[in-house]
Scaffold this active site. Structure first.
Site, PDB file in Angstrom:
ATOM      1  N   ALA A  83      79.135  35.349 -55.169  1.00  0.00           N
ATOM      2  CA  ALA A  83      78.474  35.845 -53.963  1.00  0.00           C
ATOM      3  C   ALA A  83      78.522  34.812 -52.846  1.00  0.00           C
ATOM      4  O   ALA A  83      77.933  33.739 -52.964  1.00  0.00           O
ATOM      5  CB  ALA A  83      77.018  36.188 -54.292  1.00  0.00           C
ATOM      6  N   SER A 126      87.785  26.637 -53.651  1.00  0.00           N
ATOM      7  CA  SER A 126      88.990  27.036 -52.922  1.00  0.00           C
ATOM      8  C   SER A 126      89.896  25.839 -52.700  1.00  0.00           C
ATOM      9  O   SER A 126      89.433  24.704 -52.553  1.00  0.00           O
ATOM     10  CB  SER A 126      88.548  27.603 -51.566  1.00  0.00           C
ATOM     11  OG  SER A 126      89.635  27.711 -50.696  1.00  0.00           O
ATOM     12  N   TYR A 151      82.993  27.609 -43.337  1.00  0.00           N
ATOM     13  CA  TYR A 151      83.284  28.242 -44.627  1.00  0.00           C
ATOM     14  C   TYR A 151      83.823  27.204 -45.613  1.00  0.00           C
ATOM     15  O   TYR A 151      83.335  27.065 -46.737  1.00  0.00           O
ATOM     16  CB  TYR A 151      84.308  29.390 -44.457  1.00  0.00           C
ATOM     17  CG  TYR A 151      85.006  29.727 -45.756  1.00  0.00           C
ATOM     18  CD1 TYR A 151      84.350  30.472 -46.727  1.00  0.00           C
ATOM     19  CD2 TYR A 151      86.291  29.251 -46.031  1.00  0.00           C
ATOM     20  CE1 TYR A 151      84.967  30.747 -47.939  1.00  0.00           C
ATOM     21  CE2 TYR A 151      86.912  29.520 -47.235  1.00  0.00           C
ATOM     22  CZ  TYR A 151      86.253  30.267 -48.179  1.00  0.00           C
ATOM     23  OH  TYR A 151      86.861  30.519 -49.377  1.00  0.00           O
ATOM     24  N   LYS A 155      82.262  25.313 -49.369  1.00  0.00           N
ATOM     25  CA  LYS A 155      82.900  25.141 -50.683  1.00  0.00           C
ATOM     26  C   LYS A 155      82.802  23.677 -51.131  1.00  0.00           C
ATOM     27  O   LYS A 155      82.534  23.384 -52.295  1.00  0.00           O
ATOM     28  CB  LYS A 155      84.363  25.609 -50.644  1.00  0.00           C
ATOM     29  CG  LYS A 155      84.516  27.105 -50.408  1.00  0.00           C
ATOM     30  CD  LYS A 155      83.888  27.908 -51.547  1.00  0.00           C
ATOM     31  CE  LYS A 155      83.811  29.385 -51.275  1.00  0.00           C
ATOM     32  NZ  LYS A 155      82.957  30.118 -52.227  1.00  0.00           N
ATOM     33  N   ASN A 201      93.580  38.262 -43.809  1.00  0.00           N
ATOM     34  CA  ASN A 201      94.533  37.697 -44.773  1.00  0.00           C
ATOM     35  C   ASN A 201      95.862  38.447 -44.750  1.00  0.00           C
ATOM     36  O   ASN A 201      95.933  39.623 -44.390  1.00  0.00           O
ATOM     37  CB  ASN A 201      93.934  37.695 -46.182  1.00  0.00           C
ATOM     38  CG  ASN A 201      92.704  36.798 -46.279  1.00  0.00           C
ATOM     39  OD1 ASN A 201      91.620  37.258 -46.560  1.00  0.00           O
ATOM     40  ND2 ASN A 201      92.869  35.520 -46.006  1.00  0.00           N
TER      41      ASN A 201
END
Ligand code: UD1
Length: 340
Positions: A83, A126, A151, A155, A201
């Protein structure tokens, strides 16, 4: 039967992982806030596996709801945490939303987990943590570089938070899987990727263009120092990626991990350029794709593909699907949802 919590389990990678977990005999509980997913995905999972997972609509930013959830499900033996918000551009515009959604939620889940007897945790990380790595293919020892976006930062910070948690509790076991570029869909075409609005993407943009939803694909940059001038990425079939989660979880459940915090690259080890992806699409679909060259996209690295030896040797996991297989599955899914 071991019970596993999958947060974000109705999303793209989450739903494919739920299928593989159920196929391996796990009992799955899904939490999802439906902000970027559809409840219909539950039917898709049931159609594939013959079993509907337990589902709770829950927003992980609501700390008391997270506490209540873990009180109710005290027998969970592992958590796979998907999530999170994942759009790079949006994260630049709404950084605090990204930190709240990706970091607060993670902290609340971890706080509950350290109270559990069996605490095994798999984190969606990632390859973005490597930035533009100096050497290809990228090993897990490549330095983590300053993040290009909020973002990406979530990570990196997420991995650090988990690592710090592992330091204070030696029986808290975690694996961060650093995904390269997940694409494709389940071979049944009953679940797949469902981007909201215009896809950011490459592969969903290609399939939507071929399906007539978009006029033309813009290839961002053709003057990169790569063999054909376009960026190189490591595209991994989402089902291979999903299987890596199950194997990583089993590694923790069977105490096979070599330390209580491990990272693994999850990719194919093969780099493909944007033009090679287009060629693959045209070959497997028999369609010709309308595309044009456009300026470089800000924040794109030139090249990123994985050295997968650590995952191959330690997890005993290898990506099985080729680029063509993955693209064909993405195209079948697009045709199915557009009734083509
Ligand atoms: C992106 C994110 C990455 C995230 C990943 C999740 C950026 C800069 N990076 O990776 O942090 O983890 O998605 O899936 O957004 N391309 C085009 N035309 C398009 C779309 C993409 O030419 O319309 C090119 C891009 O320039 C890139 C390649 O296709 O070279 C792949 O792009 P994309 O699918 O967005 O993935 P990444 O940028 O690698």
């Amino acid at each position: 039967m071991k019970k596993v919590l999958v947060t974000g389990g109705l999303g793209f990678i989450g739903s494919h992982t739920v299928v593989e977990l159920q196929n391996e005999g796990f009992e799955v509980v899904i939490i999802d806030d439906l902000s970027n997913s559809s409840i219909d995905v539950l039917d898709g999972i049931e159609a594939i596996t013959g079993k509907k997972p337990i589902f709770e609509k829950l927003d992980l930013r609501e700390k008391s709801d997270v506490e209540q959830f873990f009180k109710k499900h005290s027998t969970i033996s592992g958590v796979i945490h998907f999530a999170a918000s994942k759009a790079v551009g949006e994260s630049v515009e709404k950084p605090l939303h990204y930190y709240e959604n990706n970091i607060n939620a993670l902290v609340y889940v971890l706080k509950e987990m350290i109270g559990l007897e069996d605490s095994n945790f798999i984190f969606s990380s990632s390859c973005t943590v490597y930035g533009q790595a100096e050497k290809m293919p990228i090993t897990e020892n490549a330095p983590v570089q300053p993040a290009e976006s909020p973002y990406g930062n979530t990570k990196q910070i997420g991995e650090e938070i988990i690592q710090d948690t592992c330091k204070i509790k030696s029986d808290f076991n975690a694996i961060a899987l650093r995904y390269f570029n997940p694409i494709g869909a389940h071979s049944s075409a009953k679940i797949g990727e469902l981007p909201i609005g215009v896809p950011q993407n490459l592969v969903p943009f290609i399939t939507q263009t071929a399906a007539g939803l978009r006029d033309s694909l813009s290839v961002f940059g053709n003057d990169y120092p790569t063999p054909d001038g376009t960026c190189v990425r490591d595209y991994i079939h989402v089902v291979d990626l999903a299987k890596a989660h199950v194997i990583a979880l089993e590694r923790l459940l069977e105490n096979k991990n070599s330390s209580n915090f491990e990272t693994f690259n999850v990719g194919t080890g093969v780099g493909s350029s944007v033009l090679e992806v287009i060629q693959s699409f045209e070959k497997v679909s028999g369609e010709s794709l309308t595309y044009k060259f456009a300026p470089r996209r800000e924040g794109d690295v030139i090249s990123a593909y994985a050295n997968t030896e650590k995952a191959n040797n330690s997890l005993g996991w290898t990506a099985k699907s080729t680029l063509d297989d993955a693209i064909l599955s993405a195209w079948k899914w697009e045709k199915k949802i557009r009734n083509l």
